[in-house]
Design an enzyme around this catalytic site. Structure first.
Site, PDB file in Angstrom:
ATOM      1  N   MET A 117      15.289   8.403   5.621  1.00 59.06           N
ATOM      2  CA  MET A 117      14.120   7.552   5.379  1.00 59.06           C
ATOM      3  C   MET A 117      13.347   7.328   6.674  1.00 59.06           C
ATOM      4  SD  MET A 117      15.031   4.724   2.574  1.00 59.06           S
ATOM      5  CE  MET A 117      15.060   5.205   0.860  1.00 59.06           C
TER       6      MET A 117
ATOM      7  N   ASP B  74      13.029   0.758   7.931  1.00 59.73           N
ATOM      8  CA  ASP B  74      12.448   1.698   8.888  1.00 59.73           C
ATOM      9  C   ASP B  74      12.329   1.099  10.293  1.00 59.73           C
ATOM     10  OD1 ASP B  74      12.251   3.477   6.853  1.00 59.73           O
ATOM     11  OD2 ASP B  74      10.094   3.223   6.526  1.00 59.73           O
TER      12      ASP B  74
ATOM     13  N   ALA C 175      21.179   6.055  -0.474  1.00 59.57           N
ATOM     14  CA  ALA C 175      22.554   5.799  -0.044  1.00 59.57           C
ATOM     15  C   ALA C 175      22.589   5.184   1.353  1.00 59.57           C
ATOM     16  CB  ALA C 175      23.356   7.097  -0.073  1.00 59.57           C
TER      17      ALA C 175
ATOM     18  N   ARG D 299      20.166   2.890   2.513  1.00 57.46           N
ATOM     19  CA  ARG D 299      19.696   1.501   2.574  1.00 57.46           C
ATOM     20  C   ARG D 299      20.404   0.554   1.610  1.00 57.46           C
ATOM     21  NH1 ARG D 299      13.611   1.810  -0.179  1.00 57.46           N
ATOM     22  NH2 ARG D 299      14.344   1.602  -2.302  1.00 57.46           N
TER      23      ARG D 299
ATOM     24  N   GLY E  93       4.470  -3.658  -6.207  1.00 52.86           N
ATOM     25  CA  GLY E  93       3.339  -3.903  -7.104  1.00 52.86           C
ATOM     26  C   GLY E  93       2.777  -5.301  -6.929  1.00 52.86           C
TER      27      GLY E  93
ATOM     28  N   GLY F  59       9.076  -6.815   3.500  1.00 50.64           N
ATOM     29  CA  GLY F  59       8.577  -5.953   4.567  1.00 50.64           C
ATOM     30  C   GLY F  59       7.116  -6.229   4.865  1.00 50.64           C
ATOM     31  N   ASP F  60       6.415  -5.223   5.351  1.00 54.50           N
ATOM     32  CA  ASP F  60       5.001  -5.428   5.688  1.00 54.50           C
ATOM     33  C   ASP F  60       4.222  -5.844   4.444  1.00 54.50           C
ATOM     34  OD1 ASP F  60       5.527  -2.848   4.685  1.00 54.50           O
ATOM     35  OD2 ASP F  60       3.652  -2.078   5.484  1.00 54.50           O
TER      36      ASP F  60
HETATM   37  N1  LIG Z   1      -1.795  -5.599   1.115  1.00 56.00           N
HETATM   38  C1  LIG Z   1      -1.098  -6.376   0.284  1.00 56.00           C
HETATM   39  N2  LIG Z   1      -1.619  -7.538  -0.149  1.00 56.00           N
HETATM   40  C2  LIG Z   1      -0.920  -8.333  -0.992  1.00 56.00           C
HETATM   41  N3  LIG Z   1       0.315  -8.051  -1.465  1.00 56.00           N
HETATM   42  C3  LIG Z   1       0.877  -6.907  -1.069  1.00 56.00           C
HETATM   43  C4  LIG Z   1       0.201  -6.003  -0.171  1.00 56.00           C
HETATM   44  N4  LIG Z   1       1.007  -4.943   0.040  1.00 56.00           N
HETATM   45  C5  LIG Z   1       2.119  -5.172  -0.701  1.00 56.00           C
HETATM   46  N5  LIG Z   1       2.052  -6.338  -1.348  1.00 56.00           N
HETATM   47  C6  LIG Z   1       3.058  -6.881  -2.255  1.00 56.00           C
HETATM   48  O1  LIG Z   1       4.251  -7.206  -1.562  1.00 56.00           O
HETATM   49  C7  LIG Z   1       5.388  -6.782  -2.304  1.00 56.00           C
HETATM   50  C8  LIG Z   1       6.244  -5.901  -1.442  1.00 56.00           C
HETATM   51  O2  LIG Z   1       5.457  -4.844  -0.880  1.00 56.00           O
HETATM   52  P1  LIG Z   1       6.030  -3.392  -0.679  1.00 56.00           P
HETATM   53  O3  LIG Z   1       5.032  -2.635   0.109  1.00 56.00           O
HETATM   54  O4  LIG Z   1       6.424  -2.837  -1.988  1.00 56.00           O
HETATM   55  O5  LIG Z   1       7.382  -3.583   0.109  1.00 56.00           O
HETATM   56  P2  LIG Z   1       7.718  -4.163   1.543  1.00 56.00           P
HETATM   57  O6  LIG Z   1       7.603  -5.658   1.449  1.00 56.00           O
HETATM   58  O7  LIG Z   1       9.111  -3.707   1.720  1.00 56.00           O
HETATM   59  O8  LIG Z   1       6.746  -3.558   2.502  1.00 56.00           O
HETATM   60  C9  LIG Z   1       4.875  -6.080  -3.534  1.00 56.00           C
HETATM   61  O9  LIG Z   1       5.028  -6.927  -4.649  1.00 56.00           O
HETATM   62  C10 LIG Z   1       3.442  -5.799  -3.225  1.00 56.00           C
HETATM   63  O10 LIG Z   1       2.599  -5.845  -4.332  1.00 56.00           O
HETATM   64  O1  LIG Z   2      11.571   4.645  -3.216  1.00 53.80           O
HETATM   65  P1  LIG Z   2      11.030   3.373  -2.676  1.00 53.80           P
HETATM   66  O2  LIG Z   2      11.703   2.158  -3.192  1.00 53.80           O
HETATM   67  O3  LIG Z   2       9.553   3.318  -2.848  1.00 53.80           O
HETATM   68  O4  LIG Z   2      11.324   3.298  -1.135  1.00 53.80           O
HETATM   69  C1  LIG Z   2      11.186   4.369  -0.265  1.00 53.80           C
HETATM   70  C2  LIG Z   2      10.576   4.016   1.026  1.00 53.80           C
HETATM   71  O5  LIG Z   2      10.792   2.717   1.499  1.00 53.80           O
HETATM   72  C3  LIG Z   2      11.097   2.759   2.863  1.00 53.80           C
HETATM   73  O6  LIG Z   2      12.472   2.507   2.944  1.00 53.80           O
HETATM   74  C4  LIG Z   2      10.346   1.757   3.669  1.00 53.80           C
HETATM   75  O7  LIG Z   2      10.572   0.464   3.203  1.00 53.80           O
HETATM   76  P2  LIG Z   2      10.814  -0.772   4.183  1.00 53.80           P
HETATM   77  O8  LIG Z   2      10.392  -0.375   5.567  1.00 53.80           O
HETATM   78  O9  LIG Z   2       9.930  -1.832   3.620  1.00 53.80           O
HETATM   79  O10 LIG Z   2      12.251  -1.155   4.112  1.00 53.80           O
HETATM   80  C5  LIG Z   2      10.780   4.151   3.341  1.00 53.80           C
HETATM   81  O11 LIG Z   2      11.523   4.643   4.387  1.00 53.80           O
HETATM   82  C6  LIG Z   2      10.958   4.933   2.090  1.00 53.80           C
HETATM   83  O12 LIG Z   2      10.105   6.024   2.054  1.00 53.80           O
HETATM   84 MG   LIG Z   3       6.697  -1.676   3.479  1.00 53.51          MG
END
Ligand SMILES: Nc1ncnc2c1ncn2[C@@H]1O[C@H](COP(=O)(O)OP(=O)(O)O)[C@@H](O)[C@H]1O
Ligand SMILES: O=P(O)(O)OC[C@H]1O[C@](O)(COP(=O)(O)O)[C@@H](O)[C@@H]1O
Ligand SMILES: [Mg+2]
Length: 491
Positions: free
Chosen positions: A254, A211, A367, A369, A156, A180-181
């Site tokens: 996953m 992933d 389980a 991750r 979020g 992550g991304d």
């Molecule tokens: N495009 C984006 N721009 C700014 N913040 C983002 C964006 N995407 C995700 N975030 C923020 O980065 C945090 C992690 O993103 P998330 O997609 O949930 O997990 P991950 O870092 O594992 O990819 C979250 O708090 C999210 O709101």
């Molecule tokens: O239930 P959540 O916390 O949204 O996470 C599930 C998802 O996050 C992932 O693990 C990917 O997250 P990351 O690549 O950022 O580690 C996916 O494989 C999976 O679908």
């Molecule tokens: Mg991600």
């Protein structure tokens, strides 16, 4: 367009004036195959043909800055307050990275104050930034013995300017974002907001993904621990399926957009007859479709083991109106349940074919991750943490630390979010999976469909490098982005 050396240069906050605690040791060090001097660079590409094609002198070839300690640093350690935050989904090794950062900052640099922001980027809001906990060597001493993250995590969005305000309020001048991304996108926006306000706060990313789909990294930390755990579930399902008449073993793993866990876990156990990943579409029906293939296995061998990445076959769910078209708070697509679709269609098909299927279905989900990092990942995490601390103390910012072709390097954060790594249907990893499953299909392993697509529908980025062996990259190819001009590749 061609990627130039300048595109790979990382941002500095300014000149380094302070002697690093490592300066004496570094002065006596000689370069070796295992030590890259701070002025040296690590090549982006590693085949003769790729390098030849550039037709450039070696010093101008695309390359990354080497990570590691510098003789001079930007920050006076006595005046540093560091911040650490973990965001997004969990991954083995998060605690190891936190621990490594805290130990390196305190023991070697003498930094006295490190704040652990709670529950991901939420911890950087005005409301929550005062809840940050003090991270000390005592606090982190044993945390690597548990999975997850002691800091908590969340998804979020947060407002970058509000997060900058929190950093200023708490006096943070070096922030470590382990994410992550999504987390790297947020960190990039945060660094941009810091830059706009002319502040001297270093933002260093430690990319994490279960992933294994973040680019410019040999293999993401925690990935080995995760796929080892996933392999255990494949073993269980294979045992169950083999012991059941017309046994159908299915494990859903996953892998939202990339099937690396499914591939590596399958190869580790070498018990899967079918591996389904998002990068390789498949058909259910028809002589080359999945159902016919499953039936053949059951008739010939008595049972079948299927490993499916959760992002596989989403087009099949869409055709059946089984996609929710929803996203999570971070904007990640919520997937349809491919495991349930397989279980139902396979049961119906085999029953119709006068077989009596017994389905053993496991969705290990979290389980996989949530496990503790294994010894290999622990070492990897610790070394990434060291590199992250050296980068911050040397005033690098908007920079991620990664291991690239076995060396630790600095990568500009925008590159880390420029595209996603995927299993290349033409690459050697997928070839190994096809060899292991005994399925060398004519259409690049597409299980009956010739329209293999390698670019996902929500693909974002400036270029795509197809994934190849062990998390490296293979053939670059240009990808047009919606609303963007021609994209860059390295050629
Ligand atoms: N495009 C984006 N721009 C700014 N913040 C983002 C964006 N995407 C995700 N975030 C923020 O980065 C945090 C992690 O993103 P998330 O997609 O949930 O997990 P991950 O870092 O594992 O990819 C979250 O708090 C999210 O709101
Ligand atoms: O239930 P959540 O916390 O949204 O996470 C599930 C998802 O996050 C992932 O693990 C990917 O997250 P990351 O690549 O950022 O580690 C996916 O494989 C999976 O679908
Ligand atoms: Mg991600």
């Amino acid at each position: 367009m061609t990627m130039h050396l300048d595109d790979l240069r990382v941002r500095h906050l300014g000149e380094c004036h302070y002697d690093s605690p490592f300066s004496e040791m570094l002065a006596a060090k000689r370069t070796s195959p295992h030590y890259v001097a701070e002025g040296d660079r690590v090549l982006l590409e590693d085949t003769v043909s790729m390098l030849t094609e550039h037709d450039l002198p070696p010093a101008e070839l695309p390359s990354f800055e080497a990570a590691g300690p510098r003789r001079k640093i930007y920050f006076d350690p006595a005046r540093v307050t560091a911040g650490v935050v973990t965001c997004g989904g969990l991954c083995p090794g998060l605690n190891d990275v936190i621990r490594g950062i805290v130990q390196e900052l305190t023991v070697h640099y003498g930094v006295k104050r490190i704040l652990g922001f709670r529950n991901g980027l939420r911890g950087l809001t005005a409301e929550n930034c005062h809840d940050a906990e003090d991270l000390t060597p005592d606090r982190v001493r044993e945390i690597h013995n548990s999975g997850g993250t002691i800091l908590g995590s969340s998804r979020g969005g947060q407002d970058p300017d509000e997060m900058v305000d929190s950093l200023v309020l708490r006096g943070v001048n070096a922030l470590f974002v382990i994410g992550g991304d999504g987390g790297m996108r947020a960190a990039t926006n945060l660094a941009a907001a810091i830059r706009r306000r002319g502040l001297e706060i270093a933002v260093i990313g430690v990319p994490k993904t279960i992933d294994n789909d973040l680019p410019y990294t040999d293999q993401s930390f925690g990935f080995q621990s995760a796929f080892a755990q996933a392999a255990n579930f494949i073993a269980s399902v294979a045992t169950e399926a083999a012991a059941s008449p017309d046994g159908i073993g299915i494990v859903k793993l996953m892998g939202r957009h990339s099937g690396f866990i499914a591939c590596y876990a399958s190869l580790a156990r070498n018990a899967a007859d079918v591996v389904l990943i998002p990068e390789v579409p498949f058909a259910l029906e028809g002589p080359d479709g999945l159902l016919a293939r499953v039936e053949r296995h059951v008739r010939e061998k008595g049972f079948v083991v299927i490993v499916v990445a959760e992002g596989a076959g989403q087009d099949l769910l869409e055709e059946r109106g089984l996609l929710a078209d929803a996203t999570d708070p971070s904007g990640n697509a919520k997937l349809g349940d491919i495991g349930a679709l397989l279980r139902e269609t396979i049961t119906a098909h085999l029953t119709e074919a006068d077989l009596s299927p017994t389905v053993r279905y496991i969705d290990p989900s979290y389980a996989v991750r949530s496990v503790t990092a294994n010894a290999y990942d622990s070492v990897y995490c610790l070394r990434l943490a060291h590199a992250a601390v050296h980068a911050a103390m040397a005033g690098r910012t908007e920079t991620a630390v990664v291991r690239w072709r076995r060396r630790f390097v600095h990568v500009p954060m925008p590159l880390i979010i420029s595209h996603r790594n995927e299993v290349d249907p033409d690459g050697d990893l997928w070839m190994s999976v096809l060899e292991a499953t005994g399925y060398l299909a004519p259409t690049r392993g597409s299980h009956g469909r010739s329209d293999v697509k390698t670019v996902p529908h929500d693909y974002r980025g400036i270029c795509q490098l197809s994934h190849d062996r062990d998390g490296g990259v293979g053939e670059p190819r240009d990808v047009e982005l919606p609303g963007a001009g021609p994209v860059r590749s390295f050629r």
